[in-house]
Design a protein around this motif. Sequence first.
Motif, mmCIF file in Angstrom:
data_model
loop_
_atom_site.group_PDB
_atom_site.id
_atom_site.type_symbol
_atom_site.label_atom_id
_atom_site.label_comp_id
_atom_site.label_asym_id
_atom_site.label_seq_id
_atom_site.Cartn_x
_atom_site.Cartn_y
_atom_site.Cartn_z
ATOM 1 N N CYS A 28 0.770 -1.284 -0.165
ATOM 2 C CA CYS A 28 -0.029 0.098 -0.116
ATOM 3 C C CYS A 28 0.812 1.301 0.053
ATOM 4 O O CYS A 28 1.836 1.345 0.652
ATOM 5 N N HIS A 30 0.183 4.058 0.934
ATOM 6 C CA HIS A 30 0.114 4.965 2.260
ATOM 7 C C HIS A 30 0.546 4.153 3.431
ATOM 8 O O HIS A 30 1.396 4.889 4.170
ATOM 9 N N CYS A 31 0.148 2.820 3.665
ATOM 10 C CA CYS A 31 0.334 2.522 5.171
ATOM 11 C C CYS A 31 1.637 1.300 4.822
ATOM 12 O O CYS A 31 2.069 1.110 6.078
ATOM 13 N N HIS A 51 -9.991 4.010 2.073
ATOM 14 C CA HIS A 51 -9.486 4.687 3.434
ATOM 15 C C HIS A 51 -7.951 5.402 3.111
ATOM 16 O O HIS A 51 -7.793 6.620 3.448
ATOM 17 N N CYS A 52 -7.095 4.431 2.811
ATOM 18 C CA CYS A 52 -5.572 5.003 2.527
ATOM 19 C C CYS A 52 -5.753 5.791 1.414
ATOM 20 O O CYS A 52 -4.797 6.809 1.335
ATOM 21 N N GLN A 54 -7.836 7.784 0.170
ATOM 22 C CA GLN A 54 -8.556 9.039 0.527
ATOM 23 C C GLN A 54 -7.437 9.682 1.391
ATOM 24 O O GLN A 54 -7.551 11.026 1.160
ATOM 25 N N HIS A 55 -6.920 9.061 2.168
ATOM 26 C CA HIS A 55 -5.837 9.750 3.224
ATOM 27 C C HIS A 55 -5.077 10.677 2.484
ATOM 28 O O HIS A 55 -4.273 11.704 2.799
ATOM 29 N N VAL A 56 -4.568 10.217 1.272
ATOM 30 C CA VAL A 56 -3.362 11.000 0.439
ATOM 31 C C VAL A 56 -4.016 11.913 -0.711
ATOM 32 O O VAL A 56 -3.506 12.382 -1.390
ATOM 33 N N GLN A 59 -10.185 11.211 -4.320
ATOM 34 C CA GLN A 59 -11.522 11.482 -4.028
ATOM 35 C C GLN A 59 -12.445 10.557 -4.966
ATOM 36 O O GLN A 59 -11.989 10.180 -6.223
ATOM 37 N N GLU A 76 -18.430 5.843 1.418
ATOM 38 C CA GLU A 76 -17.455 5.829 0.431
ATOM 39 C C GLU A 76 -17.653 5.301 -0.895
ATOM 40 O O GLU A 76 -16.795 5.184 -1.643
#
Length: 87
Positions: A28, A30-31, A51-52, A54-56, A59, A76
């Motif tokens: 991933c 992000h994480c 979620h990951c 969207q965190h960066v 949209q 979502e």
Amino acid sequence: MTITIDGTDTRGVFDSFECAIHALAPSCTHCGCRVIGHGVEVDGAIFCCAHCAQHVGAQGVSDHSDNDPGQADRPESVGSQPGKAFS
């Protein structure tokens, strides 16, 4: 077991799925966790979940199929989906 990724020279011999996942599954963006199921791809970046992504800043991404009417009430999964699920 021997695993070969189609269209590449990537090949490995493993004694367990865990070792194969560690060596071959994408991480991933992000994480950093290994993506071993359906993930989300946005602009070439791979994420383990919406979620990951969207965190960066992505949209309109979703962890759920647009074809599943039971998911329509989840925030979502509403809106356009520039991200695409991959497997």
